[in-house]
Write an enzyme that holds these catalytic residues in place. Structure first.
Site, PDB file in Angstrom:
ATOM      1  N   GLU A 172       0.801  -1.382  -0.011  1.00  0.00           N
ATOM      2  CA  GLU A 172      -0.071   0.156  -0.049  1.00  0.00           C
ATOM      3  C   GLU A 172       0.901   1.280   0.060  1.00  0.00           C
ATOM      4  O   GLU A 172       1.889   1.359   0.762  1.00  0.00           O
ATOM      5  CB  GLU A 172      -1.038   0.011   1.162  1.00  0.00           C
ATOM      6  CG  GLU A 172      -1.735   1.377   1.223  1.00  0.00           C
ATOM      7  CD  GLU A 172      -2.620   1.269   2.605  1.00  0.00           C
ATOM      8  OE1 GLU A 172      -3.245   0.279   2.895  1.00  0.00           O
ATOM      9  OE2 GLU A 172      -2.927   2.319   3.342  1.00  0.00           O
ATOM     10  N   GLU A 177      -2.460  11.356   3.160  1.00  0.00           N
ATOM     11  CA  GLU A 177      -3.538  11.122   4.116  1.00  0.00           C
ATOM     12  C   GLU A 177      -3.575  12.557   5.031  1.00  0.00           C
ATOM     13  O   GLU A 177      -2.374  13.010   5.495  1.00  0.00           O
ATOM     14  CB  GLU A 177      -3.513  10.104   5.134  1.00  0.00           C
ATOM     15  CG  GLU A 177      -3.542   8.749   4.445  1.00  0.00           C
ATOM     16  CD  GLU A 177      -3.532   7.629   5.343  1.00  0.00           C
ATOM     17  OE1 GLU A 177      -4.435   6.982   5.815  1.00  0.00           O
ATOM     18  OE2 GLU A 177      -2.339   7.227   5.757  1.00  0.00           O
TER      19      GLU A 177
END
Length: 423
Positions: A172, A177
């Site tokens: 990932e 974020e």
């Protein structure tokens, strides 16, 4: 991100089915004067090719382009998020002004059920699984994030083999974020076998002067090549990761990945919304783009005097490494990408005029990309590579074609030691 972020229903149904079926900051200010040759139409060059792009043009209220994106539905127990991701254009739609708006609302019009009972919020999550994957290149999005406690917008990627190997073996790459209690900070993280969840490998980037990311659009990107991923915000690099950072654990990032955009509400990391959280809250997406160069994202050679190449000395990505002339050998130290932002990049960093210098003889070097004039270049139709701030050309020192000859800035003369072929 701090956990797999995989929806139970999506993993068991849609995802598996789809997958199995298929900085040196220069102190000088920019000089407005530019040489005539710098203003010429650029020569054709081996800049990275656009392999995926969505600028979200379309009628207000329409759903995202289904040839590029699929919409996930359901809740997410893994992170203890509070939202239910809805289908169609309920929570993800175009605004008619070139944006995708992903909207989180405090509502439950259809009695959606979540892991904790009746869902309290709705939102949206999109991905390109089964429609687009990439291996290497520059992956970027121009976004404006929401503000408020409990908001968790993300732009990220998952390994396309997740249906076969599961998470975190799939890998990932979290490009951006933001959690609402940190309005001025974003995070970039790698997750893989042995370094997942809260053990992910990453770093944060904070805006100066107390600015908040919700106040304006920003461009979040990774430059991804074999054994190297570099994160940047608005062209400023803030971290680079290689297998050396994993402490002997497996690097799982040399394979195809697909893209994901979502706006989560609540969860272990951001915490739940509170009375100060505004609803509806919006993640506004101006553009998503993926570009790749020759050699699986590595760029292409820049050839000059005596047919030799622009080379990073010793293939060393450290700041301040000299840029020199050397026999062309096809290594990553000679793979350059000419960007639409005016940068020329190799090994995840930028071609830079040392110290922001503008004088004849200023050496050029490799340095973290910082979006400064010392890292801006124009490739002219006459095959000059010009730094507009200095109004000078990339030059082979002393017209010396020997290996290891340092490159520098020099007044443009049209001589052979200032002529370059890109690609």
């Amino acid at each position: 991100m701090d956990s797999p972020r995989l929806l139970r229903r999506y993993l068991l149904a849609a995802l598996s089915a789809v997958l199995l079926a298929s900085v040196a900051v220069g102190p000088a200010q920019a000089d407005p004067a530019r040489a005539a040759h710098a203003q010429a139409d650029p020569a054709p060059r081996a800049a990275a090719a656009v392999t995926f792009q969505d600028t979200f043009d379309g009628a207000a209220g329409s759903a995202p382009n289904s040839s590029k994106w699929q919409i996930e539905t359901g809740d997410n127990v893994n992170n203890h998020e509070r939202q239910y991701y809805t289908a169609g254009n309920n929570n993800a739609k175009l605004d008619g002004q070139g944006h995708l708006v992903i909207e989180a609302r405090r509502e439950n019009p259809n009695n959606y059920q979540c892991w904790y009972g009746r869902c309290e919020y709705t939102s949206a999550r999109l991905n390109t699984s089964g429609k687009f994957t990439t291996t290497y290149g520059r992956v970027e999005a121009r976004l404006k994030v929401p503000r408020g406690q409990g908001m968790w917008p993300a732009f990220w990627m998952l390994g396309n083999d997740i249906g076969q190997v599961g998470w975190p073996n799939s890998g990932e790459i979290d490009i951006m974020e933001n959690v609402g209690f940190e309005p001025g900070t974003v995070h970039g993280t790698l997750h893989g076998p042995g370094y997942s969840g809260s053990g992910g490998i990453g770093a944060g980037y904070s805006l100066p002067g107390g600015q908040a990311f919700a106040d304006a659009f920003h461009t979040f990107a990774v430059d991804w090549s074999p054994e190297r991923i570099t994160w940047s915000v608005d062209g400023t690099v803030y971290q680079t990761r290689t297998p050396a950072d994993l402490g002997g654990r497996q690097w799982v990032f040399n394979k195809p990945f697909f893209l994901i955009l979502n706006l989560a509400v609540g969860g272990y990391w951001p915490g739940d919304p509170d009375g100060s959280t505004p609803f509806p809250s919006q993640l506004v997406v101006d553009e998503v783009k993926v570009t790749t160069g020759e050699g699986a994202g590595g760029g292409s050679a820049i050839r000059g005097l005596a047919g030799k190449c622009v080379d990073v000395a010793g293939a060393n990505p450290a700041n301040g490494t000299p840029v020199q002339l050397y026999d062309c050998n096809g290594t990553a130290a000679q793979q350059w990408t000419v960007g639409s932002d005016g940068t020329i990049r190799a090994l995840g960093k930028c071609l830079d005029a040392a110290g922001g210098g503008t004088a004849d003889g200023t050496p050029v070097q490799l340095w973290d990309c910082a979006g400064v004039p010392a890292q801006q270049w124009v490739v002219s139709g006459a095959r000059d590579i010009v730094n507009p701030q200095a109004n000078k050309c990339l030059d082979v020192t002393g017209n010396n074609s020997a290996n290891n000859t340092r490159l520098q800035l020099w007044t443009c003369t049209g001589a052979a030691n200032q002529k370059w072929t890109v690609g």
